[in-house]
Design a protein around this motif. Structure first.
Motif, short mmCIF file in Angstrom:
data_model
loop_
_atom_site.label_atom_id
_atom_site.label_comp_id
_atom_site.label_asym_id
_atom_site.label_seq_id
_atom_site.Cartn_x
_atom_site.Cartn_y
_atom_site.Cartn_z
N ILE A 1 3.83 3.36 10.84
CA ILE A 1 4.03 2.78 9.51
C ILE A 1 5.24 1.85 9.58
O ILE A 1 6.30 2.23 10.10
CB ILE A 1 4.26 3.90 8.47
N LYS A 2 5.08 0.66 9.05
CA LYS A 2 6.16 -0.34 9.13
C LYS A 2 6.70 -0.70 7.75
O LYS A 2 5.95 -1.20 6.90
CB LYS A 2 5.64 -1.62 9.80
N PRO B 1 0.77 -1.24 0.00
CA PRO B 1 0.00 0.00 0.00
C PRO B 1 0.81 1.29 0.00
O PRO B 1 0.28 2.34 -0.39
CB PRO B 1 -0.85 -0.11 1.27
N MET B 2 2.08 1.26 0.45
CA MET B 2 2.87 2.49 0.50
C MET B 2 4.33 2.22 0.16
O MET B 2 4.83 1.11 0.36
CB MET B 2 2.80 3.11 1.91
N LEU B 3 4.99 3.26 -0.36
CA LEU B 3 6.42 3.20 -0.61
C LEU B 3 7.07 4.40 0.08
O LEU B 3 6.65 5.54 -0.11
CB LEU B 3 6.72 3.24 -2.11
N VAL B 4 8.09 4.11 0.90
CA VAL B 4 8.79 5.13 1.68
C VAL B 4 10.23 5.23 1.20
O VAL B 4 10.92 4.21 1.04
CB VAL B 4 8.77 4.77 3.18
N ILE B 5 10.70 6.47 0.98
CA ILE B 5 12.09 6.71 0.59
C ILE B 5 12.59 7.93 1.37
O ILE B 5 11.83 8.88 1.60
CB ILE B 5 12.22 6.97 -0.93
N SER B 6 13.85 7.92 1.75
CA SER B 6 14.44 9.07 2.42
C SER B 6 15.14 9.98 1.41
O SER B 6 15.66 9.51 0.38
CB SER B 6 15.45 8.63 3.49
N GLU B 7 15.15 11.26 1.71
CA GLU B 7 15.88 12.21 0.86
C GLU B 7 17.35 11.85 0.80
O GLU B 7 18.00 12.02 -0.24
CB GLU B 7 15.69 13.62 1.38
N ALA B 8 17.90 11.35 1.90
CA ALA B 8 19.33 11.03 1.94
C ALA B 8 19.68 9.88 0.99
O ALA B 8 20.78 9.85 0.43
CB ALA B 8 19.75 10.68 3.36
N SER B 9 18.76 8.95 0.80
CA SER B 9 19.03 7.84 -0.12
C SER B 9 19.17 8.37 -1.55
O SER B 9 20.06 7.94 -2.29
CB SER B 9 17.90 6.81 -0.04
N ASN C 1 8.82 -0.84 0.70
CA ASN C 1 7.38 -1.02 0.74
C ASN C 1 6.94 -1.08 2.20
O ASN C 1 7.63 -1.67 3.04
CB ASN C 1 6.98 -2.30 0.03
N ALA C 2 5.78 -0.47 2.48
CA ALA C 2 5.38 -0.34 3.88
C ALA C 2 3.88 -0.58 4.04
O ALA C 2 3.11 -0.47 3.09
CB ALA C 2 5.74 1.06 4.39
N ILE C 3 3.51 -0.89 5.29
CA ILE C 3 2.11 -1.10 5.64
C ILE C 3 1.77 -0.24 6.86
O ILE C 3 2.66 0.22 7.58
CB ILE C 3 1.80 -2.58 5.93
N LEU C 4 0.49 -0.06 7.09
CA LEU C 4 0.02 0.70 8.25
C LEU C 4 -0.25 -0.26 9.40
O LEU C 4 -1.03 -1.20 9.26
CB LEU C 4 -1.25 1.46 7.88
N LEU C 5 0.39 0.01 10.54
CA LEU C 5 0.14 -0.80 11.73
C LEU C 5 -0.88 -0.15 12.65
O LEU C 5 -1.71 -0.82 13.26
CB LEU C 5 1.44 -1.02 12.51
N GLU C 6 -0.80 1.19 12.79
CA GLU C 6 -1.70 1.92 13.68
C GLU C 6 -2.02 3.28 13.06
O GLU C 6 -1.21 3.83 12.32
CB GLU C 6 -1.04 2.17 15.05
#
Length: 283
Positions: free
Chosen positions: A213-214, A157-165, A260-265
């Motif tokens: 988010i995990k 459901p989600m994709l997370v990336i850091s600016e530093a990467s 890739n990430a999912i919502l835990l809470e």
């Protein structure tokens, strides 16, 4: 302090995204104005999903959410407006469509929309919308058994990336005399600043307000990061540089960038650009 710096919604799989100042978190990803990430998708005559991997011009289809329509613009095409109201699931025409190994039911958008996309891409195709009664879930192997619904995303459901990467990659590109790449080449939903390069790989979770988010699976990259999102054409490909240091044994040696990430809470929580992020490492 780590900070949330970008929120991006992609209403139509593989088409341009919408940069948001705020978005609502749902188990199926980001949502705004009751429009979900990857809620629509372009399919071929057999119902197979179509992406920038084979049709880079999809990047030039720019959506905008209006009061009651999704407005689409593309070079050389008249503006198209798609109603946002959900059809009656018992009466609307449906199709069985495929995303990788998953087959799901989808609403078939009208002939006008099919003709619009077919003319722009130069091949017969249709636009479909995720069906209200359809169900598709992220791989339980990677979610640890957690139930994580998704719509027409590649798998999560989600994709997370850091600016530093991205800065790390661009430093390597520039060292070879190559141009830096913008973040949109990697099409993240959530971008975070203030952490080290690739810390997202080893994060147990990110807490943003009351939401947790995990990250669950490294995102193995296909040729799509080589598509210039402003031109809808294949351009310089960063995968050769990424291959030199981002081959990941967790995904059989695939070249990974982002998680890739999912919502835990925190279902229903509103994320806002500028919010502080608390990162917990997985060790």
């Amino acid at each position: 302090m780590p900070t949330l710096t970008e929120l991006n919604l992609y209403p139509i799989k593989s088409c341009a995204g919408i940069a948001l100042r705020e978005a609502t978190l749902t188990p199926a990803g980001l949502m705004v104005e009751n429009i979900y990430d990857r809620e629509w998708m372009v399919v071929d005559e057999r119902g197979g999903f179509m992406t920038q991997r084979d049709f880079p011009k999809l990047a030039l289809v720019a959506p905008r959410i209006k009061a009651d329509t999704l407005e689409l613009r593309a070079p050389g095409m008249l503006r198209l407006e798609i109603p946002l109201g959900l059809p009656d699931p018992e009466e609307e025409k449906t199709l069985s469509v495929r995303v990788w190994d998953d087959s799901v039911e989808a609403y078939d958008c009208d002939e006008t929309t099919a003709v619009w996309f077919s003319r722009f891409l130069g091949t017969p195709c249709r636009l479909v919308r995720f069906h209200a009664n359809a169900r598709r879930a992220a791989s339980a192997k990677w979610t640890g058994g957690a139930d994580a619904p998704t719509l027409f995303s590649d798998g999560f459901p989600m994709l997370v990336i850091s600016e530093a990467s991205l800065a790390d990659l661009n430093g390597k590109l520039e060292a070879q005399g190559r141009a830096a790449l913008p973040m949109n080449r990697f099409r993240p939903n959530i971008v975070i600043s203030g952490i080290e390069a690739f810390d997202e790989d080893v994060a147990e979770s990110f807490r943003i307000g009351d939401a947790k988010i995990k990250p669950v699976k490294p995102c193995a990259r296909c040729p799509m990061p080589s598509v210039d999102q402003s031109r809808g054409e294949f351009g310089p490909d960063p995968l050769d540089i990424l291959r030199s240091y981002r081959a990941n044994p967790r995904v059989d040696g695939g070249i990974t960038f982002g998680m890739n990430a999912i919502l835990l809470e925190g279902e229903g929580q509103v994320l806002r650009v500028g919010q502080e992020v608390e990162m917990t490492l997985a060790f």
